[in-house]
Scaffold this motif. Structure first.
Motif, mmCIF file in Angstrom:
data_model
loop_
_atom_site.group_PDB
_atom_site.id
_atom_site.type_symbol
_atom_site.label_atom_id
_atom_site.label_comp_id
_atom_site.label_asym_id
_atom_site.label_seq_id
_atom_site.Cartn_x
_atom_site.Cartn_y
_atom_site.Cartn_z
ATOM 1 N N SER A 120 0.811 -1.217 0.000
ATOM 2 C CA SER A 120 0.000 0.000 0.000
ATOM 3 C C SER A 120 0.845 1.267 0.000
ATOM 4 O O SER A 120 1.962 1.282 0.494
ATOM 5 N N VAL A 121 0.227 2.298 -0.581
ATOM 6 C CA VAL A 121 0.794 3.644 -0.569
ATOM 7 C C VAL A 121 -0.340 4.565 -0.131
ATOM 8 O O VAL A 121 -1.367 4.641 -0.800
ATOM 9 N N SER A 122 -0.169 5.243 1.000
ATOM 10 C CA SER A 122 -1.185 6.173 1.499
ATOM 11 C C SER A 122 -0.846 7.567 1.009
ATOM 12 O O SER A 122 0.299 8.008 1.115
ATOM 13 N N LEU A 123 -1.859 8.247 0.474
ATOM 14 C CA LEU A 123 -1.669 9.566 -0.130
ATOM 15 C C LEU A 123 -2.639 10.569 0.466
ATOM 16 O O LEU A 123 -3.757 10.214 0.838
ATOM 17 N N GLY A 124 -2.236 11.820 0.518
ATOM 18 C CA GLY A 124 -3.101 12.893 0.973
ATOM 19 C C GLY A 124 -3.113 14.020 -0.042
ATOM 20 O O GLY A 124 -2.133 14.240 -0.754
ATOM 21 N N GLY A 125 -4.228 14.716 -0.090
ATOM 22 C CA GLY A 125 -4.363 15.860 -0.989
ATOM 23 C C GLY A 125 -5.763 16.411 -0.906
ATOM 24 O O GLY A 125 -6.568 15.983 -0.089
ATOM 25 N N THR A 126 -6.056 17.340 -1.781
ATOM 26 C CA THR A 126 -7.389 17.940 -1.813
ATOM 27 C C THR A 126 -8.272 17.195 -2.801
ATOM 28 O O THR A 126 -7.790 16.415 -3.633
ATOM 29 N N VAL A 127 -9.556 17.466 -2.708
ATOM 30 C CA VAL A 127 -10.504 16.906 -3.678
ATOM 31 C C VAL A 127 -10.053 17.254 -5.092
ATOM 32 O O VAL A 127 -10.057 16.402 -5.982
ATOM 33 N N GLU A 128 -9.654 18.506 -5.288
ATOM 34 C CA GLU A 128 -9.224 18.941 -6.619
ATOM 35 C C GLU A 128 -8.026 18.125 -7.109
ATOM 36 O O GLU A 128 -7.999 17.660 -8.260
ATOM 37 N N GLN A 129 -7.027 17.917 -6.259
ATOM 38 C CA GLN A 129 -5.842 17.148 -6.645
ATOM 39 C C GLN A 129 -6.181 15.684 -6.907
ATOM 40 O O GLN A 129 -5.703 15.094 -7.880
ATOM 41 N N MET A 130 -6.991 15.091 -6.034
ATOM 42 C CA MET A 130 -7.361 13.678 -6.196
ATOM 43 C C MET A 130 -8.187 13.489 -7.469
ATOM 44 O O MET A 130 -7.987 12.520 -8.207
ATOM 45 N N SER A 131 -9.096 14.414 -7.722
ATOM 46 C CA SER A 131 -9.930 14.322 -8.925
ATOM 47 C C SER A 131 -9.072 14.350 -10.178
ATOM 48 O O SER A 131 -9.282 13.549 -11.100
ATOM 49 N N ALA A 132 -8.099 15.247 -10.207
ATOM 50 C CA ALA A 132 -7.220 15.348 -11.374
ATOM 51 C C ALA A 132 -6.330 14.114 -11.494
ATOM 52 O O ALA A 132 -6.139 13.580 -12.587
ATOM 53 N N ALA A 133 -5.787 13.655 -10.379
ATOM 54 C CA ALA A 133 -4.870 12.515 -10.413
ATOM 55 C C ALA A 133 -5.557 11.239 -10.857
ATOM 56 O O ALA A 133 -4.986 10.450 -11.626
ATOM 57 N N PHE A 134 -6.791 11.002 -10.389
ATOM 58 C CA PHE A 134 -7.462 9.724 -10.639
ATOM 59 C C PHE A 134 -8.613 9.823 -11.637
ATOM 60 O O PHE A 134 -9.337 8.847 -11.833
ATOM 61 N N GLY A 135 -8.774 10.973 -12.276
ATOM 62 C CA GLY A 135 -9.777 11.113 -13.335
ATOM 63 C C GLY A 135 -11.201 10.877 -12.871
ATOM 64 O O GLY A 135 -11.974 10.202 -13.541
ATOM 65 N N VAL A 136 -11.540 11.425 -11.695
ATOM 66 C CA VAL A 136 -12.883 11.260 -11.147
ATOM 67 C C VAL A 136 -13.478 12.620 -10.821
ATOM 68 O O VAL A 136 -12.751 13.612 -10.728
ATOM 69 N N GLU A 137 -14.785 12.661 -10.658
ATOM 70 C CA GLU A 137 -15.475 13.855 -10.166
ATOM 71 C C GLU A 137 -16.112 13.478 -8.843
ATOM 72 O O GLU A 137 -16.944 12.564 -8.787
ATOM 73 N N LEU A 138 -15.706 14.161 -7.788
ATOM 74 C CA LEU A 138 -16.233 13.879 -6.453
ATOM 75 C C LEU A 138 -17.359 14.855 -6.139
ATOM 76 O O LEU A 138 -17.201 16.062 -6.293
ATOM 77 N N HIS A 139 -18.487 14.300 -5.707
ATOM 78 C CA HIS A 139 -19.670 15.089 -5.378
ATOM 79 C C HIS A 139 -20.107 14.791 -3.958
ATOM 80 O O HIS A 139 -19.693 13.803 -3.352
ATOM 81 N N ARG A 140 -20.967 15.644 -3.438
ATOM 82 C CA ARG A 140 -21.627 15.396 -2.152
ATOM 83 C C ARG A 140 -22.984 14.795 -2.462
ATOM 84 O O ARG A 140 -23.659 15.212 -3.402
ATOM 85 N N TYR A 141 -23.374 13.806 -1.683
ATOM 86 C CA TYR A 141 -24.655 13.117 -1.851
ATOM 87 C C TYR A 141 -25.394 13.107 -0.529
ATOM 88 O O TYR A 141 -24.786 13.037 0.531
ATOM 89 N N GLU A 142 -26.710 13.172 -0.604
ATOM 90 C CA GLU A 142 -27.594 13.033 0.549
ATOM 91 C C GLU A 142 -28.411 11.766 0.341
ATOM 92 O O GLU A 142 -28.831 11.469 -0.775
ATOM 93 N N HIS A 143 -28.602 11.027 1.434
ATOM 94 C CA HIS A 143 -29.473 9.853 1.389
ATOM 95 C C HIS A 143 -30.112 9.698 2.757
ATOM 96 O O HIS A 143 -29.796 10.452 3.687
ATOM 97 N N GLU A 144 -30.984 8.730 2.914
ATOM 98 C CA GLU A 144 -31.737 8.611 4.161
ATOM 99 C C GLU A 144 -30.849 8.426 5.391
ATOM 100 O O GLU A 144 -31.219 8.792 6.485
ATOM 101 N N GLY A 145 -29.657 7.889 5.228
ATOM 102 C CA GLY A 145 -28.763 7.665 6.360
ATOM 103 C C GLY A 145 -27.792 8.800 6.613
ATOM 104 O O GLY A 145 -26.970 8.723 7.510
#
Length: 180
Positions: free
Chosen positions: A103-128
């Motif tokens: 394993s390799v543990s990494l830290g960064g911001t949402v913006e950095q992680m999104s760019a590095a891993f090609g994802v879009e991170l959103h906030r979601y609401e659900h019943e829990g």
């Protein structure tokens, strides 16, 4: 964020929102995220088999030390270093590396992680409650395609919840509810 042209999806990393969840907007670009990248075992690692080991009585078994297990099943140092280089190129902080845990543990911001891993991170609401999530696959550069097995932590949705069980207090007596 769309993945770069040379990026490939990590097999099995596809996600969909939780049932009944609704997106409430993008995750804050400066939100801190920590992920763990799991890398492949060393090339010459023999498949682990507990079957033959379990046939001998416990007193006659031989046990691997943690070091022997790490040597036999851990990651190649070159693979760990390749992930660390990728992280640094994307402005991520390498928090910890472990060839033994692969394993390799990494830290960064949402913006950095999104760019590095090609994802879009959103906030979601659900019943829990609410969570940070994504849809689709996590992506890595083509040169890491055979190295990276998983990227854990981009999504912080709940994966388990406690269940209430009635403890048996004896015949005819209802016990208190307890969290397992």
């Amino acid at each position: 964020m769309s993945p770069s042209r040379d990026a490939v999806p990590v097999p099995g990393s596809e996600r969909a929102p939780l049932a009944g969840a609704r997106a409430t907007g993008a995750a804050a670009a400066d939100e801190r995220v920590e992920v763990t990248v799991i890398v492949r075992p060393r090339a010459e690692a023999a498949p682990f088999s507990a079957h033959a080991w379990g046939e001998a009585p416990p007193a006659e078994r031989t046990y691997m030390t943690r070091g022997e297990l790490a040597d036999a099943q851990g990651a190649e140092a070159a693979d760990v270093e390749a992930v660390a280089r990728f992280a640094k190129e994307h402005g991520l902080t390498v928090l910890e590396t472990s060839a033994a845990r692969r394993s390799v543990s990494l830290g960064g911001t949402v913006e950095q992680m999104s760019a590095a891993f090609g994802v879009e991170l959103h906030r979601y609401e659900h019943e829990g409650g609410s969570y940070r999530g994504r849809t689709g696959a996590v992506h890595v550069p083509a040169e890491l395609e055979q190295v990276v097995e998983a990227v854990l932590g981009l999504d912080d949705r709940p994966v388990a919840s406690p269940r209430l069980v009635a403890r048996d207090a004896g015949p005819g007596i209802a016990g208190p509810l307890a969290v397992d």
